[in-house]
Scaffold this active site. Sequence first.
Site, short mmCIF file in Angstrom:
data_model
loop_
_atom_site.label_atom_id
_atom_site.label_comp_id
_atom_site.label_asym_id
_atom_site.label_seq_id
_atom_site.Cartn_x
_atom_site.Cartn_y
_atom_site.Cartn_z
N HIS A 17 32.33 51.40 44.56
CA HIS A 17 32.86 50.03 44.43
C HIS A 17 33.84 49.95 43.26
O HIS A 17 34.90 49.34 43.36
CB HIS A 17 31.72 49.04 44.15
CG HIS A 17 30.72 48.88 45.26
ND1 HIS A 17 29.37 48.96 45.06
CD2 HIS A 17 30.90 48.63 46.58
CE1 HIS A 17 28.74 48.76 46.22
NE2 HIS A 17 29.65 48.56 47.15
N LYS A 41 19.45 39.96 54.36
CA LYS A 41 19.09 41.17 53.61
C LYS A 41 18.11 40.80 52.51
O LYS A 41 18.19 39.72 51.94
CB LYS A 41 20.35 41.77 52.96
CG LYS A 41 21.23 42.54 53.94
CD LYS A 41 22.33 43.29 53.19
CE LYS A 41 23.23 44.08 54.15
NZ LYS A 41 24.36 44.71 53.46
O1 PNS Z 1 28.73 44.95 51.09
P1 PNS Z 1 28.55 44.48 52.51
O2 PNS Z 1 27.13 43.97 52.74
O3 PNS Z 1 28.95 45.51 53.51
O4 PNS Z 1 29.56 43.23 52.70
C1 PNS Z 1 29.65 42.53 53.92
C2 PNS Z 1 30.47 41.23 53.76
C3 PNS Z 1 29.94 40.39 52.64
C4 PNS Z 1 31.91 41.58 53.46
C5 PNS Z 1 30.38 40.47 55.13
O5 PNS Z 1 29.03 40.37 55.49
C6 PNS Z 1 30.99 39.08 55.06
O6 PNS Z 1 32.19 38.94 55.11
N1 PNS Z 1 30.12 38.04 54.93
C7 PNS Z 1 30.56 36.66 54.85
C8 PNS Z 1 30.20 35.88 56.13
C9 PNS Z 1 31.39 35.86 57.08
O7 PNS Z 1 32.46 35.36 56.81
N2 PNS Z 1 31.14 36.46 58.26
C10 PNS Z 1 32.17 36.61 59.27
C11 PNS Z 1 32.94 37.91 59.02
S1 PNS Z 1 33.61 38.50 60.49
#
Ligand code: PNS
Length: 163
Positions: A17, A41
């Site tokens: 990261h 989660k």
């Molecule tokens: O570190 P991660 O858990 O892989 O991150 C995933 C993340 C936070 C980028 C994704 O879950 C996200 O964008 N969540 C926000 C909810 C949202 O907008 N969902 C629609 C995306 S297509």
Amino acid sequence: MAKAVYPGSFDPITYGHLDVIERAAAVFDEVNVAVVVNPNKSPLFSLAERVELIEACTKHLPNVTITQFEGLLVKYVAEQGAQVIIKGLRAISDFEYEFQMALMNRKQNPNIETLFMMTSSKYSYLSSSMAKEVLRLGGCVRDLVPPLVEARMRQAIKGDDAK
Ligand code: PNS
């Protein structure tokens, strides 16, 4: 002023990261690392702890801010006045899911671009969940997470095991 949001769970932040944050901070005027509230989660660290750890690890980057958010990512990005979502890509296997999310995000808000940044190849195998598993099983995470994060992981895992 070009501003980007780098979203994720960061449970906890890893050197992978950090590598992406440093790359993004070199390209954008401002990078907002956004720690997501994911009701699906059960994280090792609370949101506040995750934010605190990222703050400690990015002290050397003056154009990086850390926040937390809940809800639709593109809505949050627009509220922040940002134009770009940063995603880290480690390997081809990341691509399909990230591609799907990027297109869905574009469908929701065509004014926001997703920009993929390749992590350094030395972190291509690294994930927060794998670092947690390695530490839980007594392995070495020295090259995976910063020393402060390792110390906090040890405390948190000890606390979890005592439950
Ligand atoms: O570190 P991660 O858990 O892989 O991150 C995933 C993340 C936070 C980028 C994704 O879950 C996200 O964008 N969540 C926000 C909810 C949202 O907008 N969902 C629609 C995306 S297509």
